[in-house]
Design a protein around this motif. Sequence first.
Motif, PDB file in Angstrom:
ATOM      1  N   UNK A  72       0.845  -1.207   0.000  1.00  0.00           N
ATOM      2  CA  UNK A  72       0.000   0.000   0.000  1.00  0.00           C
ATOM      3  C   UNK A  72       0.876   1.251   0.000  1.00  0.00           C
ATOM      4  N   UNK A  73       1.814   1.267  -0.939  1.00  0.00           N
ATOM      5  CA  UNK A  73       2.853   2.296  -0.958  1.00  0.00           C
ATOM      6  C   UNK A  73       2.271   3.686  -1.213  1.00  0.00           C
ATOM      7  N   UNK A  74       2.962   4.686  -0.641  1.00  0.00           N
ATOM      8  CA  UNK A  74       2.591   6.086  -0.856  1.00  0.00           C
ATOM      9  C   UNK A  74       3.876   6.890  -1.010  1.00  0.00           C
ATOM     10  N   UNK A  75       3.989   7.623  -2.107  1.00  0.00           N
ATOM     11  CA  UNK A  75       5.198   8.392  -2.375  1.00  0.00           C
ATOM     12  C   UNK A  75       6.052   7.724  -3.432  1.00  0.00           C
ATOM     13  N   UNK A  76       7.338   8.037  -3.426  1.00  0.00           N
ATOM     14  CA  UNK A  76       8.236   7.501  -4.447  1.00  0.00           C
ATOM     15  C   UNK A  76       8.967   6.273  -3.931  1.00  0.00           C
ATOM     16  N   UNK A  77       9.417   5.450  -4.852  1.00  0.00           N
ATOM     17  CA  UNK A  77      10.191   4.257  -4.497  1.00  0.00           C
ATOM     18  C   UNK A  77      11.017   3.820  -5.694  1.00  0.00           C
ATOM     19  N   UNK A  78      12.177   3.291  -5.388  1.00  0.00           N
ATOM     20  CA  UNK A  78      13.026   2.670  -6.400  1.00  0.00           C
ATOM     21  C   UNK A  78      13.069   1.176  -6.118  1.00  0.00           C
ATOM     22  N   UNK A  79      12.743   0.377  -7.110  1.00  0.00           N
ATOM     23  CA  UNK A  79      12.784  -1.077  -6.967  1.00  0.00           C
ATOM     24  C   UNK A  79      13.950  -1.581  -7.819  1.00  0.00           C
ATOM     25  N   UNK A  80      14.897  -2.242  -7.179  1.00  0.00           N
ATOM     26  CA  UNK A  80      16.141  -2.629  -7.863  1.00  0.00           C
ATOM     27  C   UNK A  80      16.165  -4.103  -8.215  1.00  0.00           C
ATOM     28  N   UNK A  81      16.755  -4.370  -9.379  1.00  0.00           N
ATOM     29  CA  UNK A  81      16.900  -5.736  -9.892  1.00  0.00           C
ATOM     30  C   UNK A  81      18.297  -5.915 -10.476  1.00  0.00           C
ATOM     31  N   UNK A  82      18.701  -7.177 -10.577  1.00  0.00           N
ATOM     32  CA  UNK A  82      19.870  -7.562 -11.369  1.00  0.00           C
ATOM     33  C   UNK A  82      19.378  -8.437 -12.499  1.00  0.00           C
ATOM     34  N   UNK A  83      19.725  -8.044 -13.712  1.00  0.00           N
ATOM     35  CA  UNK A  83      19.291  -8.787 -14.892  1.00  0.00           C
ATOM     36  C   UNK A  83      20.298  -9.890 -15.191  1.00  0.00           C
TER      37      UNK A  83
END
Length: 400
Positions: free
Chosen positions: A263-274
């Motif tokens: 239930x996120x509110x605001x900004x977020x960075x979701x990180x991955x390794x390809x």
Amino acid sequence: MNIIKNILVTDGNSRAALAVTRSLGSKGYKVFVADSAETSLASNSKYCSQSIVYPDPVNNFNEFCSSIKKIVNEFKIDLIIPVTDVCVFPISKLFKDNELNCITPIASDETVSLAANKSKLIKVAEELGVNVPNSQIIESKNDISIDYADITYPIVIKPSRSRVMIDGKWHFTSVTYAKTGEELSTILKNTHQEIYPIILQERVLGNGVGAFYCYKHGKCIAKFAHKRIREKPPSGGVSVLRESVEIDPLIDKHSQLLLSHLNWHGVAMVEYKNDENRGIPYFMEINGRFWGSLQLAIDAGVDFPDHLVSIAKNIEISNAQTYKVGIKTRWLWGDIDLMLMLLFKSGNQLNLPKDYGPKWKVIINILNPFGKNMFYEVLRLSDIKPWLFESKQWIKSLKK
């Protein structure tokens, strides 16, 4: 509609704070830039209305909280935008305790804490069917004798939290690597108990990919993605050259699964390794704050700071999920740091992946100041003082 005129931006010495200041100041908002230093990167911008000093949030948690409350009242702040974790955590707690008479567009204190705990988040991701690297969680020093045989060396050793409060002070943690079982045991035994749980992960070889979002109470408002072309250190770290790309559908799906679940509110960075060998993006972490390369998103057409203000005003946002691909931004002094690392350290010292390629080719690319659709992150001729300030700081660092 909420009326917002005065905006407080924390962590003035960060590149993200500079991007926020330039974005909102250029739109007529009165931006107050705060930092523990009298002069900072963002306070040198022509878009900064006033520079404010607060106690160092890393070493003076309680004093920092008291100072923020005074700043809000004294300068009649309508909106606070905390930029780094060390400010997001105390400010989210202040709002939880109803101690600030203004607005902040961030998630609840409980949600922020959950997102910052990588060991708990891995379990959530697995339950939602999100791809994560083969991992084992070491809860405490009492568990370090367990068998790690099902994870291939070199093993990535990742603390659950990037910042840990010990004796009233923030301690910054970092990712390390172990090439043997003996090396792994030594590192675990020498790690402070408060830093546990520790995550052990198989190393994923491939480019780091960031997916960036702006949410309003669990609903996706805006999104963006980039790929990291060069990082400092080269084994994986801060991006110094990155390019806007279309969001991978699987990454987008998994990111929105996680953020909606929270239930996120605001900004977020979701990180991955390809993982280039398997063709699978592996989830790494969520950063519930602005990211260092924020300026790239703005350059490509997604003005996240402005979207946050619109959310705070309860203004409907439209056409926020399209942007230009192929736009690049370069952090010049970070790129120079990378070049110096490649020149003076061996591949083993830098933990270079096997597919990294010849160092000399990377160095030649760094020495080329031009590129198609490339912007400089800090260096802007229309607002030159932040870059001059950063350059002086960089030169001083060489003398230490």
